[in-house]
Design a protein around this motif. Structure first.
Motif, short mmCIF file in Angstrom:
data_model
loop_
_atom_site.label_atom_id
_atom_site.label_comp_id
_atom_site.label_asym_id
_atom_site.label_seq_id
_atom_site.Cartn_x
_atom_site.Cartn_y
_atom_site.Cartn_z
N GLN A 1 -8.54 22.91 -16.49
CA GLN A 1 -9.05 21.60 -16.09
C GLN A 1 -8.47 21.18 -14.74
OE1 GLN A 1 -7.44 22.25 -19.05
NE2 GLN A 1 -8.35 21.11 -20.75
N GLY A 2 -9.31 20.48 -13.97
CA GLY A 2 -8.86 19.95 -12.70
C GLY A 2 -9.44 20.66 -11.51
N ILE A 3 -10.65 21.19 -11.64
CA ILE A 3 -11.27 21.95 -10.55
C ILE A 3 -11.40 21.13 -9.28
CG2 ILE A 3 -13.57 21.43 -11.51
CD1 ILE A 3 -14.58 24.00 -10.26
N GLU A 4 -11.76 19.88 -9.40
CA GLU A 4 -11.99 19.06 -8.21
C GLU A 4 -10.71 18.81 -7.42
OE1 GLU A 4 -14.43 15.01 -6.92
OE2 GLU A 4 -13.94 15.35 -9.02
N THR A 5 -9.60 18.75 -8.13
CA THR A 5 -8.32 18.44 -7.50
C THR A 5 -7.57 19.67 -7.02
OG1 THR A 5 -8.16 16.53 -8.98
CG2 THR A 5 -6.16 17.18 -7.82
N HIS A 6 -7.68 20.79 -7.74
CA HIS A 6 -6.75 21.90 -7.52
C HIS A 6 -7.36 23.20 -7.00
CE1 HIS A 6 -3.94 19.29 -9.49
NE2 HIS A 6 -4.60 19.32 -10.63
N LEU A 7 -8.66 23.42 -7.16
CA LEU A 7 -9.22 24.72 -6.77
C LEU A 7 -9.06 24.97 -5.27
CD1 LEU A 7 -10.64 27.36 -7.28
CD2 LEU A 7 -12.83 26.12 -7.28
N GLU A 8 -9.32 23.99 -4.44
CA GLU A 8 -9.23 24.18 -3.00
C GLU A 8 -7.81 24.57 -2.58
OE1 GLU A 8 -10.86 22.27 1.16
OE2 GLU A 8 -10.75 20.97 -0.60
N THR A 9 -6.83 24.02 -3.26
CA THR A 9 -5.43 24.36 -2.96
C THR A 9 -5.20 25.86 -3.09
OG1 THR A 9 -4.67 22.20 -3.69
CG2 THR A 9 -3.03 23.96 -3.60
N TYR A 10 -5.71 26.45 -4.17
CA TYR A 10 -5.53 27.88 -4.38
C TYR A 10 -6.33 28.71 -3.37
CZ TYR A 10 -3.36 26.80 -8.91
OH TYR A 10 -2.53 26.34 -9.90
N LEU A 11 -7.53 28.27 -3.05
CA LEU A 11 -8.34 29.01 -2.08
C LEU A 11 -7.68 29.06 -0.71
CD1 LEU A 11 -11.82 27.58 -3.11
CD2 LEU A 11 -11.09 29.96 -3.39
N LYS A 12 -7.00 27.98 -0.35
CA LYS A 12 -6.26 27.94 0.92
C LYS A 12 -5.00 28.79 0.87
CE LYS A 12 -7.44 23.26 2.59
NZ LYS A 12 -6.89 21.90 2.81
N LYS A 13 -4.27 28.65 -0.21
CA LYS A 13 -2.94 29.26 -0.30
C LYS A 13 -3.01 30.77 -0.52
CE LYS A 13 1.51 28.51 -2.66
NZ LYS A 13 2.20 27.68 -3.69
N TYR A 14 -4.06 31.24 -1.19
CA TYR A 14 -4.16 32.65 -1.54
C TYR A 14 -5.49 33.22 -1.01
CZ TYR A 14 -0.37 31.24 -4.64
OH TYR A 14 0.81 30.74 -5.13
N PRO A 15 -5.57 33.51 0.27
CA PRO A 15 -6.84 33.90 0.88
C PRO A 15 -7.33 35.30 0.51
CG PRO A 15 -5.07 34.00 2.50
CD PRO A 15 -4.48 33.36 1.28
N ARG A 16 -6.46 36.16 -0.02
CA ARG A 16 -6.90 37.51 -0.37
C ARG A 16 -7.59 37.56 -1.73
NH1 ARG A 16 -2.73 41.91 -0.49
NH2 ARG A 16 -4.42 43.31 0.02
N VAL A 17 -7.18 36.71 -2.65
CA VAL A 17 -7.79 36.72 -3.97
C VAL A 17 -9.22 36.21 -3.88
CG1 VAL A 17 -6.97 34.40 -4.59
CG2 VAL A 17 -7.51 36.02 -6.39
N ARG A 18 -10.13 36.87 -4.62
CA ARG A 18 -11.49 36.36 -4.72
C ARG A 18 -11.61 35.63 -6.05
NH1 ARG A 18 -9.58 40.66 -2.88
NH2 ARG A 18 -10.75 42.07 -4.23
N ILE A 19 -11.77 34.34 -5.99
CA ILE A 19 -11.92 33.53 -7.19
C ILE A 19 -13.41 33.46 -7.53
CG2 ILE A 19 -11.68 31.23 -8.20
CD1 ILE A 19 -9.09 30.91 -6.64
N ILE A 20 -13.74 33.94 -8.71
CA ILE A 20 -15.12 33.92 -9.19
C ILE A 20 -15.24 32.75 -10.16
CG2 ILE A 20 -16.92 35.19 -10.41
CD1 ILE A 20 -15.53 37.78 -9.52
N GLY A 21 -15.96 31.72 -9.75
CA GLY A 21 -16.08 30.52 -10.56
C GLY A 21 -17.16 30.64 -11.61
N HIS A 22 -16.85 30.17 -12.81
CA HIS A 22 -17.74 30.33 -13.96
C HIS A 22 -17.62 29.11 -14.86
CE1 HIS A 22 -19.46 31.99 -17.64
NE2 HIS A 22 -18.32 31.85 -18.27
N ALA A 23 -18.67 28.85 -15.57
CA ALA A 23 -18.73 27.90 -16.69
C ALA A 23 -19.08 26.48 -16.28
CB ALA A 23 -17.45 27.95 -17.53
#
Length: 317
Positions: free
Chosen positions: A169-191
């Motif tokens: 829970q908390g996609i609106e608040t926290h997902l962008e933080t991870y995308l910025k901080k970890y640029p090599r990981v490919r996050i595949i969003g689902h659900a």
């Protein structure tokens, strides 16, 4: 946290998406019907034992839907209603190495989670997913797993569901933080909560996880997909299909804006690719028919059906 008020690019998308979706016709409306069979396909979201389906039945499902390869996603905790161990996925991979791409998943609340992930990496796993425990997205244990994917140059498929009994829970608040901080990981969003954010108007998850009706431009997904090439959108299951089909005029423009980040996937529980055991519905063929109707560009369709998943897998975004 995403805030379109302070993001110039986000503002431009919010202002311009309405024009784009209004100006673009529904792709495929005036074009002759295309045939999904001619496209090579990689299903980015498949489980083996949905509805008790065997490994062989899973291969039959792929054959009957014209699917060349699939990411096979374990769910070791069973918290989402399906229990599938990584060892079973690896066994299936060793049996069908040309068809199946094994991901791993293990309970991230256990102290040995990183050691287990590294062992699965040595055994042939290619990513993590489906990440699905009852934890908020900003939990340090979730971040540790994402950071490990960044180190391994791996993708991770995350189930986003913001209701009280949901996951990450908390996609609106926290997902962008991870995308910025970890640029090599490919996050595949689902659900459900991932796809609810196709619109800028997102109802409370306590009200519905499957919003319907016209999409309001300027949603979180447009913002994140525009700014982070390491984010991919898993189109599988009822959540993906509901979001894409609720406003076809908007969806045509949405796909046109993000053609390299859309991933064909099914998450289909039927036994044979023809709806057996699932009220006559096959998520895979239903999505295929929708895509070939709404997308005219054959190169874009081939990207969605196969090439984008390869890029997400191999880190060539």
């Amino acid at each position: 946290m995403w805030n379109p008020k302070v993001s110039r690019r986000g503002f431009l998308f919010a202002a311009g998406a309405a024009c784009c979706s209004a100006a673009l016709p529904v792709q495929g409306a005036a074009a002759p019907a295309q045939d999904a069979k001619k496209y090579k396909k990689l299903d980015c979201h498949l489980h083996i034992n949905h509805m008790g389906r065997s490994i062989e039945d899973t291969i039959k499902h792929m054959d009957n839907t014209g699917t060349d390869k699939a990411f096979i996603l374990p769910l070791e905790t069973g918290e989402g209603g399906v229990t599938l161990r990584t060892e079973t996925v690896l066994h299936a991979f060793y049996k069908y190495p040309e068809r199946l791409i094994p991901f791993c998943q293990t309970d991230i609340r256990q102290p040995d989670v990183i050691e287990r992930i590294r062992a699965y990496h040595l055994l042939g796993c290619r990513g993590i997913g489906e990440q699905k425990e009852h934890l908020p997205l900003n939990d340090k244990r979730v971040e540790a797993v994402i950071a490990e994917c960044n180190d391994l140059n791996w993708p991770i498929t995350i189930h986003f569901q913001d209701d009280k009994k949901g996951f990450n829970q908390g996609i609106e608040t926290h997902l962008e933080t991870y995308l910025k901080k970890y640029p090599r990981v490919r996050i595949i969003g689902h659900a459900q909560s991932f796809w609810s954010h196709i619109s800028a108007d997102v109802p409370s998850p306590d009200k519905t996880l499957y919003p319907r009706g016209p999409v309001k431009p300027g949603g979180l997904l447009d913002h994140l997909l525009s700014n982070y090439p390491n984010l991919y959108a898993d189109m599988s299951a009822g959540s993906g299909f509901n979001a894409l089909s609720r406003d076809e005029d908007f969806t045509a423009g949405f796909i046109e804006r993000h053609p390299k980040q859309m991933l064909f996937g099914s998450d289909c529980p039927c036994k044979d690719g023809r709806g057996s055991g699932f009220k006559g519905v096959c998520y895979s063929t239903r999505l295929q028919d929708f895509l070939v109707r709404i997308v005219n560009d054959e190169a874009v369709l081939q990207d969605i059906f196969y090439n984008n998943a390869e890029r997400a897998l191999n880190g060539t975004a």
